[in-house]
Design an enzyme around this catalytic site. Structure first.
Site, short mmCIF file in Angstrom:
data_model
loop_
_atom_site.label_atom_id
_atom_site.label_comp_id
_atom_site.label_asym_id
_atom_site.label_seq_id
_atom_site.Cartn_x
_atom_site.Cartn_y
_atom_site.Cartn_z
N LYS A 205 110.58 -25.61 172.16
CA LYS A 205 111.28 -25.58 170.87
C LYS A 205 110.98 -24.30 170.10
O LYS A 205 111.87 -23.63 169.57
CB LYS A 205 110.85 -26.80 170.04
CG LYS A 205 111.21 -26.75 168.59
CD LYS A 205 112.69 -26.90 168.37
CE LYS A 205 113.08 -26.52 166.96
NZ LYS A 205 114.43 -26.84 166.63
N CYS A 259 114.01 -23.05 159.85
CA CYS A 259 113.64 -23.09 161.28
C CYS A 259 113.25 -21.72 161.80
O CYS A 259 112.10 -21.46 162.12
CB CYS A 259 114.82 -23.64 162.07
SG CYS A 259 115.44 -25.18 161.37
N1 SAJ Z 1 121.42 -15.00 161.64
C1 SAJ Z 1 121.62 -13.63 161.71
N2 SAJ Z 1 122.27 -13.12 162.79
C2 SAJ Z 1 122.73 -13.90 163.80
C3 SAJ Z 1 122.53 -15.30 163.73
C4 SAJ Z 1 121.86 -15.81 162.63
O1 SAJ Z 1 121.21 -12.87 160.82
O2 SAJ Z 1 123.32 -13.37 164.76
C5 SAJ Z 1 120.69 -15.56 160.49
C6 SAJ Z 1 121.48 -16.60 159.70
O3 SAJ Z 1 122.30 -15.99 158.73
C7 SAJ Z 1 120.37 -17.43 159.09
C8 SAJ Z 1 119.28 -17.40 160.17
O4 SAJ Z 1 119.59 -16.29 161.00
O5 SAJ Z 1 119.86 -16.83 157.92
C9 SAJ Z 1 119.18 -18.65 161.01
O6 SAJ Z 1 120.47 -19.15 161.31
P1 SAJ Z 1 120.87 -19.72 162.76
O7 SAJ Z 1 122.28 -20.17 162.68
O8 SAJ Z 1 120.54 -18.73 163.81
O9 SAJ Z 1 119.87 -20.92 163.01
P2 SAJ Z 1 119.43 -22.22 162.17
O10 SAJ Z 1 118.12 -21.91 161.55
O11 SAJ Z 1 120.51 -22.72 161.28
O12 SAJ Z 1 119.23 -23.26 163.37
C10 SAJ Z 1 118.33 -22.93 164.42
C11 SAJ Z 1 118.99 -23.23 165.77
N3 SAJ Z 1 118.18 -22.66 166.86
C12 SAJ Z 1 118.74 -21.96 167.86
O13 SAJ Z 1 119.92 -21.72 167.93
C13 SAJ Z 1 117.81 -21.50 168.93
C14 SAJ Z 1 119.16 -24.74 165.96
O14 SAJ Z 1 119.65 -25.03 167.25
C15 SAJ Z 1 117.80 -25.43 165.76
O15 SAJ Z 1 117.89 -26.83 165.92
C16 SAJ Z 1 117.35 -25.13 164.35
O16 SAJ Z 1 117.15 -23.71 164.24
C17 SAJ Z 1 116.05 -25.87 164.09
O17 SAJ Z 1 116.11 -26.93 163.44
O18 SAJ Z 1 115.02 -25.46 164.60
#
Ligand code: SAJ
Length: 432
Positions: A205, A259
């Protein structure tokens, strides 16, 4: 193993959809939350969180009569712990909620029960923290009751679909515990269920979110390079990603949420000497709000007394969650430099920040000298610049989400800037 009654501890973004989905599968589900406001609200069938499709699933669960909400665990066949694991200021894991959830099960834990920890946790939490707490009941894990770790992996914004469709990993403290976990989750899991040991599942995870964090930090560092080199990062990434083995992620104003901006620290805490890359990635992403504010200063000059409208406060588009939001941090940094900031976000709850919260985009931009897009909510991506120009003192727009069309904004008379586009005339002349 058969489960007819389960108890889900923690009714947040993970616990509530999980409890409701089990109820829809015909199990008797008792949802437990220690926050009396959450219990009271859910007992009136009013949701305290927003997530697309969640209301329908929860209402269906209530209507089936299979879901009840209370404040203390009751006897059940299985217990699922889905409480938050925040970090302290020094970036170490705060396991208070996990510990107290495990302790609250003690009076009702019975021989033959299964306990599953779903909360994202540092490696060995199930074995070294949850197990000893549960064994204070006098029952032995692996002998009298079963114990497993199965991380939630759902993406906020798509929780309902991913809850059933994603592959699920179940790590047992022994084989029987992992198999019992599989028997439980196969009630609704459509994706593959993989069995392993508890510490591997905990680490998997953390690896997933760390993978994402490190790759986003790379994108953010490349954005800074692009601005320094006088090129457009968005064009450069699009070209690089044409390579069959390259997939650079999206740079932006920073990484937030509960997360990705938290979990990598659990690995750093567990092994500080083995994690220089993971730590640096966190630091790069955490410094992105400061980078954005410096970029705003390079455009506007001294920020003291400057009226700035900020669109978006949540940690990412189209969610209602502001935890660890880079947008909120940017508002704090702008205000700390003396700017007069008006913020607007149709989805964000009340959030403590030094800016003024406007009720509409029009109110936020009224008299502003710059408009900054920090979160690409759908409603903001499609915003019409035509109606905004006349409201502003100075038509400057700064798009930090690569969401707006430069030609359209410039055609409306805006001085348009895009985070990551180093070809802009207002930036230092590119090196030849
Ligand atoms: N972000 C970027 N660039 C990107 C993707 C995201 O800057 O290319 C930023 C987003 O704007 C945000 C942050 O990263 O601020 C996190 O967003 P996210 O959509 O990447 O992830 P979370 O935190 O909403 O959800 C993640 C997911 N993990 C993965 O994809 C590996 C989700 O599947 C998990 O269940 C969740 O964390 C969790 O609960 O751990």
């Amino acid at each position: 193993m058969n489960f007819s009654k389960i108890c889900v501890l923690g009714l947040g973004y993970i616990g509530l959809p999980t409890a409701s989905t089990f109820a829809q599968c015909g199990m008797d589900v008792v949802g437990v939350d220690t926050n009396p406001k959450v219990v009271e609200s859910l007992q009136k069938r009013i949701l305290h969180i927003k997530e697309p499709g969640l209301d329908a699933v929860v209402q269906a669960a209530f209507q089936s009569g299979k879901l009840t909400v209370v404040s203390k665990p009751v006897e059940a066949d299985a217990f699922i712990i889905a409480v938050p694991t925040p970090i302290h200021h020094d970036k170490t894991a705060d396991l208070t909620f996990v510990r107290s959830a495990a302790e609250s099960i003690l009076p009702v834990l019975r021989r033959g029960n299964l306990v599953v920890l779903e909360s994202t946790s540092p490696p060995r939490t199930t074995r070294d923290i949850v197990r000893p707490i549960l064994e204070r009941s006098g029952l032995r894990a692996g002998k009298d009751f079963l114990l497993a770790y199965s991380p939630e992996r759902v993406l906020p914004g798509q929780i309902i679909r991913e809850l059933t469709e994603n592959a699920r990993v179940i790590g047992g403290i022994d084989r029987a515990s992992a198999e019992a976990g599989r028997d439980l989750y196969q009630a609704f899991a459509l994706g593959e269920i993989v069995l392993t040991d508890a510490t591997t599942a905990e680490t998997v995870k953390l690896m997933e979110n760390t993978f994402r964090d490190v790759n986003i930090s790379l994108a953010n560092e490349l954005l800074r390079l692009a601005e320094d080199f006088g090129i457009d990062i968005w064009e450069a990434i699009a070209i690089a990603n044409l390579h069959p083995r390259v997939k650079i992620m999206q740079p932006g104003p920073g990484v937030g949420g509960h997360c990705i901006s938290v979990d990598p620290w659990f690995l750093v805490e567990a092994a500080p000497n083995l994690t220089p890359l993971i730590r640096t990635a966190r630091e790069v992403n955490d410094s992105q709000p400061e980078y954005v504010v410096r970029r705003v200063e390079s455009i506007l000059g001294n920020l003291v007394g400057r009226k700035i409208a900020v669109l978006g406060l949540t940690y990412k588009p189209d969610v209602d969650d502001v935890r660890e939001s880079p947008a909120v941090e940017i508002v704090r940094l702008l205000s700390a430099r003396g700017a007069d900031v008006a913020t607007c976000d149709p989805l964000a709850p009340e959030v403590d920040h030094p800016g003024r919260r406007a009720r509409s985009v029009e109110e936020a931009v009224g008299g502003a000298e710059a408009l900054i897009l920090l979160v690409g909510h759908q409603a903001y991506r499609t915003l019409a610049p035509e109606s905004l120009r006349a409201l502003m003192k100075q038509p400057v727009s700064i798009d930090c989400q690569h969401a707006w069309d430069r030609t359209r904004w410039e055609a409306c008379g805006f001085q348009f800037h895009q985070l990551g586009d180093g070809r802009e005339p207002s930036l230092p002349t590119p090196r030849q």
